[in-house]
Design a protein around this motif. Structure first.
Motif, PDB file in Angstrom:
ATOM      1  N   HIS A  93       0.816  -1.307  -0.129  1.00 16.07           N
ATOM      2  CA  HIS A  93      -0.129  -0.026   0.026  1.00 16.07           C
ATOM      3  C   HIS A  93       0.766   1.177  -0.008  1.00 16.07           C
ATOM      4  O   HIS A  93       0.668   2.263  -0.683  1.00 16.07           O
ATOM      5  N   ALA A  94       1.870   1.455   0.791  1.00 15.45           N
ATOM      6  CA  ALA A  94       2.837   2.379   0.918  1.00 15.45           C
ATOM      7  C   ALA A  94       3.640   2.678  -0.374  1.00 15.45           C
ATOM      8  O   ALA A  94       3.820   3.964  -0.915  1.00 15.45           O
ATOM      9  N   LEU A  95       4.202   1.828  -1.079  1.00 19.30           N
ATOM     10  CA  LEU A  95       4.722   1.808  -2.457  1.00 19.30           C
ATOM     11  C   LEU A  95       3.858   2.226  -3.349  1.00 19.30           C
ATOM     12  O   LEU A  95       4.170   3.033  -4.208  1.00 19.30           O
ATOM     13  N   LEU A  96       2.650   1.799  -3.375  1.00 19.47           N
ATOM     14  CA  LEU A  96       1.760   2.222  -4.721  1.00 19.47           C
ATOM     15  C   LEU A  96       1.408   3.786  -4.251  1.00 19.47           C
ATOM     16  O   LEU A  96       1.265   4.230  -5.347  1.00 19.47           O
ATOM     17  N   ALA A  97       1.102   4.120  -3.016  1.00 18.02           N
ATOM     18  CA  ALA A  97       0.864   5.570  -2.809  1.00 18.02           C
ATOM     19  C   ALA A  97       1.950   6.372  -3.249  1.00 18.02           C
ATOM     20  O   ALA A  97       1.771   7.518  -3.855  1.00 18.02           O
ATOM     21  N   GLY A  98       3.272   5.926  -2.724  1.00 26.53           N
ATOM     22  CA  GLY A  98       4.454   6.596  -3.182  1.00 26.53           C
ATOM     23  C   GLY A  98       4.567   6.811  -4.665  1.00 26.53           C
ATOM     24  O   GLY A  98       4.980   7.903  -5.232  1.00 26.53           O
ATOM     25  N   LEU A  99       4.599   5.602  -5.163  1.00 25.43           N
ATOM     26  CA  LEU A  99       4.444   5.862  -6.862  1.00 25.43           C
ATOM     27  C   LEU A  99       3.575   6.322  -7.448  1.00 25.43           C
ATOM     28  O   LEU A  99       3.882   7.131  -8.665  1.00 25.43           O
ATOM     29  N   ARG A 100       2.529   6.733  -7.049  1.00 27.86           N
ATOM     30  CA  ARG A 100       1.340   7.389  -7.651  1.00 27.86           C
ATOM     31  C   ARG A 100       0.982   8.733  -7.344  1.00 27.86           C
ATOM     32  O   ARG A 100       0.303   9.518  -7.940  1.00 27.86           O
ATOM     33  N   GLN A 101       1.826   9.208  -6.282  1.00 29.70           N
ATOM     34  CA  GLN A 101       1.632  10.766  -6.002  1.00 29.70           C
ATOM     35  C   GLN A 101       2.469  11.522  -6.924  1.00 29.70           C
ATOM     36  O   GLN A 101       3.073  11.062  -7.868  1.00 29.70           O
ATOM     37  N   ALA A 102       2.479  12.806  -6.678  1.00 33.38           N
ATOM     38  CA  ALA A 102       3.054  13.719  -7.329  1.00 33.38           C
ATOM     39  C   ALA A 102       4.457  13.417  -7.697  1.00 33.38           C
ATOM     40  O   ALA A 102       5.246  12.944  -6.711  1.00 33.38           O
ATOM     41  N   PRO A 103       5.146  13.379  -8.821  1.00 35.39           N
ATOM     42  CA  PRO A 103       6.432  12.857  -9.089  1.00 35.39           C
ATOM     43  C   PRO A 103       7.339  13.447  -8.251  1.00 35.39           C
ATOM     44  O   PRO A 103       7.454  14.732  -7.929  1.00 35.39           O
ATOM     45  N   ALA A 104       8.390  12.722  -7.436  1.00 31.09           N
ATOM     46  CA  ALA A 104       9.282  12.860  -6.760  1.00 31.09           C
ATOM     47  C   ALA A 104      10.406  13.531  -7.521  1.00 31.09           C
ATOM     48  O   ALA A 104      10.504  13.212  -8.688  1.00 31.09           O
ATOM     49  N   ARG A 105      11.438  13.806  -6.896  1.00 31.32           N
ATOM     50  CA  ARG A 105      12.949  13.852  -7.531  1.00 31.32           C
ATOM     51  C   ARG A 105      13.216  12.711  -8.161  1.00 31.32           C
ATOM     52  O   ARG A 105      12.820  11.515  -7.539  1.00 31.32           O
ATOM     53  N   PRO A 106      14.105  12.695  -9.294  1.00 32.36           N
ATOM     54  CA  PRO A 106      14.552  11.301  -9.894  1.00 32.36           C
ATOM     55  C   PRO A 106      14.871  10.274  -8.792  1.00 32.36           C
ATOM     56  O   PRO A 106      14.729   9.085  -9.108  1.00 32.36           O
ATOM     57  N   GLU A 107      15.826  10.850  -8.219  1.00 37.44           N
ATOM     58  CA  GLU A 107      16.490   9.897  -7.095  1.00 37.44           C
ATOM     59  C   GLU A 107      15.490   9.078  -6.105  1.00 37.44           C
ATOM     60  O   GLU A 107      15.418   7.879  -5.902  1.00 37.44           O
ATOM     61  N   GLU A 108      14.465   9.933  -5.785  1.00 34.72           N
ATOM     62  CA  GLU A 108      13.466   9.300  -5.059  1.00 34.72           C
ATOM     63  C   GLU A 108      12.594   8.290  -5.443  1.00 34.72           C
ATOM     64  O   GLU A 108      12.067   7.309  -5.115  1.00 34.72           O
ATOM     65  N   GLN A 109      12.246   8.771  -6.897  1.00 33.11           N
ATOM     66  CA  GLN A 109      11.306   7.840  -7.780  1.00 33.11           C
ATOM     67  C   GLN A 109      12.099   6.805  -7.813  1.00 33.11           C
ATOM     68  O   GLN A 109      11.409   5.393  -7.693  1.00 33.11           O
ATOM     69  N   ARG A 110      13.417   6.877  -8.152  1.00 37.54           N
ATOM     70  CA  ARG A 110      14.277   5.389  -8.694  1.00 37.54           C
ATOM     71  C   ARG A 110      14.254   4.466  -7.180  1.00 37.54           C
ATOM     72  O   ARG A 110      14.184   3.380  -7.287  1.00 37.54           O
ATOM     73  N   GLU A 111      14.184   5.163  -6.181  1.00 32.70           N
ATOM     74  CA  GLU A 111      14.443   4.457  -4.931  1.00 32.70           C
ATOM     75  C   GLU A 111      13.084   3.827  -4.600  1.00 32.70           C
ATOM     76  O   GLU A 111      13.381   2.470  -4.145  1.00 32.70           O
ATOM     77  N   LEU A 112      12.143   4.260  -4.992  1.00 32.95           N
ATOM     78  CA  LEU A 112      10.794   3.684  -4.828  1.00 32.95           C
ATOM     79  C   LEU A 112      10.645   2.556  -5.656  1.00 32.95           C
ATOM     80  O   LEU A 112      10.174   1.490  -5.211  1.00 32.95           O
ATOM     81  N   GLU A 113      11.114   2.602  -6.798  1.00 34.02           N
ATOM     82  CA  GLU A 113      11.070   1.480  -7.918  1.00 34.02           C
ATOM     83  C   GLU A 113      12.085   0.455  -7.439  1.00 34.02           C
ATOM     84  O   GLU A 113      11.692  -0.816  -7.666  1.00 34.02           O
ATOM     85  N   ARG A 114      12.915   0.720  -7.040  1.00 32.90           N
ATOM     86  CA  ARG A 114      14.183  -0.127  -6.447  1.00 32.90           C
ATOM     87  C   ARG A 114      13.517  -0.969  -5.168  1.00 32.90           C
ATOM     88  O   ARG A 114      13.365  -2.350  -5.383  1.00 32.90           O
ATOM     89  N   LEU A 115      12.741  -0.392  -4.366  1.00 31.70           N
ATOM     90  CA  LEU A 115      12.138  -1.057  -3.311  1.00 31.70           C
ATOM     91  C   LEU A 115      10.882  -1.974  -3.884  1.00 31.70           C
ATOM     92  O   LEU A 115      10.775  -3.098  -3.248  1.00 31.70           O
TER      93      LEU A 115
END
Length: 212
Positions: free
Chosen positions: A68-90
């Protein structure tokens, strides 16, 4: 478009929350694996099997929260590229951890069928330490351990739940696992999340890979 301060804080918070949940999941699944490896051995019995079920429940609850937390993080307003990559890595590491957990559940199902604490199964393996022969079926329950329902039925339900979670993960986030590459030489291990340690026996997941 530049992110506002609130969006950046939410993105960092999502990464931190998911990283901590990933570390907790690795710890829970590692503990579950150690219990599965003891099934059918001299330490087997109702207490061990009840503890395995407890660890499995903990891991499945952590999986639901992390998903649930990952889906919420991935679907919210785009983060910085580094944070987006970290969520995808997780997300990819979570998928791998869940697949290993499913393998352990299938192994536990097989062993519980071979070595049942219920009537009709093969006797539990005993080492003979202490000069005692193999205890009777009744004796194997001594120690006040809880009486379990049929283990195979419980495990089938656990297996189906994890399979359903995996199928949902693969359908709700288009993050191909091949986009993750190793960033450390083989055998050097890694950590499950920032500033977190993984218990011995846990899968080597963490900052040993990055998103391409």
């Amino acid at each position: 478009m530049a992110l506002g301060r609130g969006d950046a804080c939410r993105a960092r918070g999502a990464v931190g929350t998911c990283g901590a949940a990933q570390a907790a999941l690795c710890k829970a699944t590692a503990g579950h694996r150690q219990l599965v490896l003891q099934l059918g051995g001299s330490a087997d019995g109702p207490r061990l099997r009840e503890e395995r079920r407890r660890r499995s429940t903990e891991a499945r609850e952590l999986s639901a929260g992390l998903q649930h937390a990952l889906l919420a993080g991935l679907r919210q307003a785009p983060a910085r590229p580094e944070e987006q990559r970290e969520l995808e890595r997780l997300w990819v590491l979570f998928l791998s951890a869940l697949e290993l957990f499913l393998q352990d559940l299938c192994r536990a199902h097989h062993l519980c069928q071979l070595f049942s604490t219920e009537g009709g199964g093969a006797a539990l393996l005993r080492t003979g330490l202490g000069g005692r022969g193999p205890p009777s079926r009744k004796g194997s329950r001594r120690g006040g351990g809880p009486t379990q329902p049929p283990a195979a039925l419980h495990l089938e339900e656990e297996i189906e739940q994890v399979r359903a979670t995996l199928a949902e993960m693969e359908s709700r986030a288009n993050i191909p696992p091949w986009t993750v590459e190793a960033t450390q030489p083989a055998g050097t291990g890694g950590t499950a999340a920032p500033a977190a340690e993984v218990t011995r026996g846990a899968p080597h997941v963490g900052h040993c890979c990055s998103v391409l």
